[in-house]
Design an enzyme around this catalytic site. Structure first.
Site, PDB file in Angstrom:
ATOM      1  N   HIS A   1       0.891  -1.004   0.037  1.00 15.03           N
ATOM      2  CA  HIS A   1      -0.129  -0.140  -0.101  1.00 15.03           C
ATOM      3  C   HIS A   1       1.021   1.289   0.061  1.00 15.03           C
ATOM      4  O   HIS A   1       2.043   1.053  -0.075  1.00 15.03           O
ATOM      5  CB  HIS A   1      -0.884  -0.082   0.980  1.00 15.03           C
ATOM      6  CG  HIS A   1      -0.357   0.131   2.690  1.00 15.03           C
ATOM      7  ND1 HIS A   1      -1.090   0.534   3.626  1.00 15.03           N
ATOM      8  CD2 HIS A   1       0.972   0.062   3.034  1.00 15.03           C
ATOM      9  CE1 HIS A   1      -0.367   0.788   4.694  1.00 15.03           C
ATOM     10  NE2 HIS A   1       0.911   0.177   4.323  1.00 15.03           N
TER      11      HIS A   1
ATOM     12  N   CYS B   1       6.036   5.767   4.799  1.00 12.89           N
ATOM     13  CA  CYS B   1       4.878   4.896   4.296  1.00 12.89           C
ATOM     14  C   CYS B   1       4.302   5.912   3.145  1.00 12.89           C
ATOM     15  O   CYS B   1       3.410   5.452   2.508  1.00 12.89           O
ATOM     16  CB  CYS B   1       3.796   4.690   5.413  1.00 12.89           C
ATOM     17  SG  CYS B   1       4.261   3.566   6.675  1.00 12.89           S
TER      18      CYS B   1
ATOM     19  N   HIS C   1      -1.090 -10.210  -2.528  1.00 13.78           N
ATOM     20  CA  HIS C   1      -0.188  -9.775  -3.363  1.00 13.78           C
ATOM     21  C   HIS C   1      -0.930  -8.651  -4.332  1.00 13.78           C
ATOM     22  O   HIS C   1      -0.667  -8.435  -5.415  1.00 13.78           O
ATOM     23  CB  HIS C   1       0.310 -10.895  -4.276  1.00 13.78           C
ATOM     24  CG  HIS C   1       1.330 -11.557  -3.725  1.00 13.78           C
ATOM     25  ND1 HIS C   1       1.103 -12.503  -2.607  1.00 13.78           N
ATOM     26  CD2 HIS C   1       2.502 -11.618  -3.805  1.00 13.78           C
ATOM     27  CE1 HIS C   1       2.182 -13.176  -2.162  1.00 13.78           C
ATOM     28  NE2 HIS C   1       3.224 -12.500  -2.796  1.00 13.78           N
TER      29      HIS C   1
ATOM     30  N   GLU D   1      -0.036  -5.568  11.018  1.00 17.67           N
ATOM     31  CA  GLU D   1       0.647  -4.832   9.922  1.00 17.67           C
ATOM     32  C   GLU D   1       2.075  -5.238  10.019  1.00 17.67           C
ATOM     33  O   GLU D   1       2.802  -5.427   8.971  1.00 17.67           O
ATOM     34  CB  GLU D   1       0.580  -3.388   9.801  1.00 17.67           C
ATOM     35  CG  GLU D   1       1.176  -2.718   8.607  1.00 17.67           C
ATOM     36  CD  GLU D   1       1.051  -1.420   8.729  1.00 17.67           C
ATOM     37  OE1 GLU D   1      -0.168  -0.833   8.162  1.00 17.67           O
ATOM     38  OE2 GLU D   1       1.745  -0.462   8.879  1.00 17.67           O
TER      39      GLU D   1
END
Length: 149
Positions: free
Chosen positions: A16, A25, A75, A135
């Site tokens: 992501h 991130c 994936h 996560e």
């Protein structure tokens, strides 16, 4: 009749990116996600029935979560609509498994989304009690039904 909780664990890989995040991130990156799905229900008391003594068949729970979440997200690259709109050409070249949501794909938001998906699919006699979405091995988001009434 006694209520009991049953939990099944799942695992998937997902990438992501967090649009305009003020840390690393903001870059496309992946995680090894672990997810625990806990259901609440009454134990079936039907002697002679193949599901006697169960809240839900773990195989049925496994198939439901795999069909609706794991097989969809494993994936895959998950992005927000705003990120997708600004990077459409790049994303179409980068991956065949792109999922675009109206929300920022944080663990917290994904956890809430997964709860909504599962609540729509569960048999009437059981309810979603919680989802815990890891996560990383040390960081997770958790959704509880009692907090969302």
């Amino acid at each position: 009749m006694a209520k009991i909780r049953v939990t099944k664990k799942f695992h998937f890989e997902m990438a992501h990116v967090l649009y305009e995040y003020d840390g690393l991130c903001r870059n496309i990156h992946g995680h090894t996600y672990n997810m625990e799905v806990t259901l609440l229900g009454e134990i079936r008391e039907e002697q002679g029935h193949p599901k006697d003594g169960m809240v839900i068949d773990f195989g049925k729970l496994k198939q439901l979560v795999k069909d609706k979440i794991v097989n969809v997200y494993d994936h895959s690259l998950v992005v927000s609509k705003i990120y997708a709109d600004k990077n459409q050409d790049y994303l179409l070249k980068a991956t065949e498994r792109l999922i675009v949501h109206d929300f920022q794909p944080t663990s917290e938001n994904m956890c809430v989304y997964f709860a909504k998906v599962l609540q729509q699919e569960l048999p009437e006699d059981v309810s979603l009690y919680s989802i815990r979405l890891y996560e990383t091995p040390t960081s997770y988001a958790e959704w509880f039904a009692e907090d969302n009434k």
